[in-house]
Design a protein around this motif. Sequence first.
Motif, PDB file in Angstrom:
ATOM      1  N   LEU A  77      82.739  11.147  58.132  1.00 49.61           N
ATOM      2  CA  LEU A  77      81.608  10.247  57.912  1.00 49.61           C
ATOM      3  C   LEU A  77      80.558  10.912  57.021  1.00 49.61           C
ATOM      4  N   LEU A  78      80.295  12.176  57.299  1.00 52.13           N
ATOM      5  CA  LEU A  78      79.338  12.915  56.477  1.00 52.13           C
ATOM      6  C   LEU A  78      79.874  13.117  55.063  1.00 52.13           C
ATOM      7  N   PHE A  79      81.177  13.329  54.963  1.00 49.76           N
ATOM      8  CA  PHE A  79      81.807  13.496  53.648  1.00 49.76           C
ATOM      9  C   PHE A  79      81.646  12.221  52.817  1.00 49.76           C
ATOM     10  N   ASP A  80      81.875  11.063  53.444  1.00 54.32           N
ATOM     11  CA  ASP A  80      81.697   9.781  52.748  1.00 54.32           C
ATOM     12  C   ASP A  80      80.231   9.565  52.374  1.00 54.32           C
ATOM     13  N   GLN A  81      79.322   9.994  53.269  1.00 54.74           N
ATOM     14  CA  GLN A  81      77.899   9.840  52.999  1.00 54.74           C
ATOM     15  C   GLN A  81      77.489  10.672  51.787  1.00 54.74           C
ATOM     16  N   MET A  82      78.110  11.847  51.653  1.00 53.59           N
ATOM     17  CA  MET A  82      77.837  12.687  50.480  1.00 53.59           C
ATOM     18  C   MET A  82      78.138  11.925  49.189  1.00 53.59           C
ATOM     19  N   HIS A  83      79.322  11.308  49.168  1.00 50.59           N
ATOM     20  CA  HIS A  83      79.722  10.553  47.980  1.00 50.59           C
ATOM     21  C   HIS A  83      78.742   9.421  47.701  1.00 50.59           C
ATOM     22  N   ASP A  84      78.323   8.720  48.764  1.00 55.79           N
ATOM     23  CA  ASP A  84      77.397   7.597  48.584  1.00 55.79           C
ATOM     24  C   ASP A  84      76.074   8.062  47.972  1.00 55.79           C
ATOM     25  N   GLU A  85      75.675   9.297  48.289  1.00 53.32           N
ATOM     26  CA  GLU A  85      74.395   9.810  47.786  1.00 53.32           C
ATOM     27  C   GLU A  85      74.569  10.607  46.501  1.00 53.32           C
ATOM     28  N   GLY A  86      75.804  10.641  45.972  1.00 49.62           N
ATOM     29  CA  GLY A  86      76.031  11.316  44.700  1.00 49.62           C
ATOM     30  C   GLY A  86      76.075  12.820  44.785  1.00 49.62           C
ATOM     31  N   VAL A  87      76.326  13.359  45.977  1.00 46.37           N
ATOM     32  CA  VAL A  87      76.430  14.808  46.153  1.00 46.37           C
ATOM     33  C   VAL A  87      77.899  15.194  46.086  1.00 46.37           C
ATOM     34  N   GLU A  88      78.269  16.049  45.153  1.00 43.77           N
ATOM     35  CA  GLU A  88      79.668  16.445  44.988  1.00 43.77           C
ATOM     36  C   GLU A  88      80.024  17.582  45.942  1.00 43.77           C
ATOM     37  N   PRO A  89      81.072  17.424  46.729  1.00 46.15           N
ATOM     38  CA  PRO A  89      81.489  18.498  47.640  1.00 46.15           C
ATOM     39  C   PRO A  89      82.093  19.667  46.866  1.00 46.15           C
ATOM     40  N   ASP A  90      82.030  20.840  47.462  1.00 41.03           N
ATOM     41  CA  ASP A  90      82.635  22.007  46.834  1.00 41.03           C
ATOM     42  C   ASP A  90      83.906  22.398  47.588  1.00 41.03           C
ATOM     43  N   VAL A  91      84.533  23.488  47.153  1.00 40.07           N
ATOM     44  CA  VAL A  91      85.810  23.893  47.739  1.00 40.07           C
ATOM     45  C   VAL A  91      85.649  24.267  49.213  1.00 40.07           C
ATOM     46  N   ALA A  92      84.491  24.808  49.594  1.00 39.24           N
ATOM     47  CA  ALA A  92      84.271  25.191  50.992  1.00 39.24           C
ATOM     48  C   ALA A  92      84.263  23.968  51.905  1.00 39.24           C
ATOM     49  N   ILE A  93      83.681  22.865  51.431  1.00 39.11           N
ATOM     50  CA  ILE A  93      83.650  21.640  52.241  1.00 39.11           C
ATOM     51  C   ILE A  93      85.054  21.074  52.390  1.00 39.11           C
TER      52      ILE A  93
ATOM     53  N   LEU B 270      90.787  17.526  45.715  1.00 42.12           N
ATOM     54  CA  LEU B 270      90.144  18.741  45.221  1.00 42.12           C
ATOM     55  C   LEU B 270      90.771  19.191  43.907  1.00 42.12           C
ATOM     56  N   GLU B 271      92.094  19.146  43.835  1.00 48.47           N
ATOM     57  CA  GLU B 271      92.775  19.540  42.598  1.00 48.47           C
ATOM     58  C   GLU B 271      92.384  18.611  41.443  1.00 48.47           C
ATOM     59  N   GLN B 272      92.324  17.311  41.722  1.00 51.21           N
ATOM     60  CA  GLN B 272      91.950  16.360  40.676  1.00 51.21           C
ATOM     61  C   GLN B 272      90.518  16.583  40.219  1.00 51.21           C
ATOM     62  N   MET B 273      89.624  16.889  41.141  1.00 48.06           N
ATOM     63  CA  MET B 273      88.238  17.152  40.789  1.00 48.06           C
ATOM     64  C   MET B 273      88.139  18.367  39.867  1.00 48.06           C
ATOM     65  N   CYS B 274      88.955  19.377  40.123  1.00 48.14           N
ATOM     66  CA  CYS B 274      88.938  20.584  39.291  1.00 48.14           C
ATOM     67  C   CYS B 274      89.556  20.335  37.923  1.00 48.14           C
ATOM     68  N   GLU B 275      90.508  19.409  37.858  1.00 51.36           N
ATOM     69  CA  GLU B 275      91.085  19.064  36.560  1.00 51.36           C
ATOM     70  C   GLU B 275      90.068  18.340  35.689  1.00 51.36           C
ATOM     71  N   ILE B 276      89.279  17.490  36.316  1.00 55.36           N
ATOM     72  CA  ILE B 276      88.249  16.753  35.573  1.00 55.36           C
ATOM     73  C   ILE B 276      87.141  17.693  35.103  1.00 55.36           C
ATOM     74  N   ASP B 277      86.762  18.603  35.984  1.00 58.89           N
ATOM     75  CA  ASP B 277      85.695  19.553  35.659  1.00 58.89           C
ATOM     76  C   ASP B 277      86.217  20.971  35.882  1.00 58.89           C
ATOM     77  N   PRO B 278      86.703  21.626  34.844  1.00 57.21           N
ATOM     78  CA  PRO B 278      87.258  22.980  34.976  1.00 57.21           C
ATOM     79  C   PRO B 278      86.257  24.008  35.496  1.00 57.21           C
ATOM     80  N   GLN B 279      84.962  23.683  35.478  1.00 54.28           N
ATOM     81  CA  GLN B 279      83.959  24.606  35.993  1.00 54.28           C
ATOM     82  C   GLN B 279      83.937  24.653  37.519  1.00 54.28           C
ATOM     83  N   LYS B 280      84.542  23.649  38.139  1.00 53.02           N
ATOM     84  CA  LYS B 280      84.585  23.620  39.602  1.00 53.02           C
ATOM     85  C   LYS B 280      85.544  24.694  40.122  1.00 53.02           C
TER      86      LYS B 280
END
Length: 288
Positions: A47-63, A87-97
Amino acid sequence: PVCVCACVHAVCLICRNRNKNIVPGVVEYGAIIHACAKEKNLQRAMLLFDQMHDEGVEPDVAIYTSLIKACAHSNEWERALNLFSDLEQMCEIDPQKEPPNLLTYNALITTLINCRQRHKAMLVFEDMVDNQAALTPDRVTYDRLIQGFEVTGEWETILSLMQQMQNDDHNAGVAPTAVTYHRAISACQQRGAWERALDFYNEMVDRDLKLRENTYLALYDACYEANKPDIAAQFYTFLQQSTEDKPLAAKFKDDRFFDDEEEDDDAYNAYDPEPLESEPSLIDVYDQ
């Protein structure tokens, strides 16, 4: 208690920030999601993970790693795979992740093993060592995999993993422990591979690893079930020696030796003595 305190602290911090019209960031969300994961509360964490997305906060690898760990306690192995893929797809989109690291892979392997998906865990392991990051497995990686294949008695796969862990050039090899060998012997006993179980036993003796009762019992059962009573009797003697501080009959009842006693496996399993100072060898007996 530590998890609860971290969870409460994170909630208070998020509420305080909201009152100040400050959107909580990845650190605040990471703290509470990690706490929920340690409390095995996957639903709240998601639920918190979904809330992050709703507020535009990008999760990191630790999450992502915390969420994957939480899946292990809810039999949600498919969700864990989906999270890893996201997570893999997010890193492909943004190699800095930051890409999946050793902790992430170990969390996914542990989840798959806990959910009896050992072959999928092996695929993840192969991806881990073959991908561009070329991550080096550690003892946790190997122990989780070997644990999974012990349950099904697949001692050949365990042998292959043990050889790989010792021959790993990146970390100068990871030496198998007494627990590793116990799982290998237990797998052999389930499949009736008593000779291979003795090989593992002799390797333990050569490495000066200390055996506990459950390993002696697995060796005894493997030999007894293979109709090798002489060797089984020797392991029974070793088992007696390992419990010499207390009468063995009070801890291990077996109608093959105690015809007038009832079995009491729970009492036996609950007893966990110190290992023997030195281990006898069965090499001469085995050669005969």
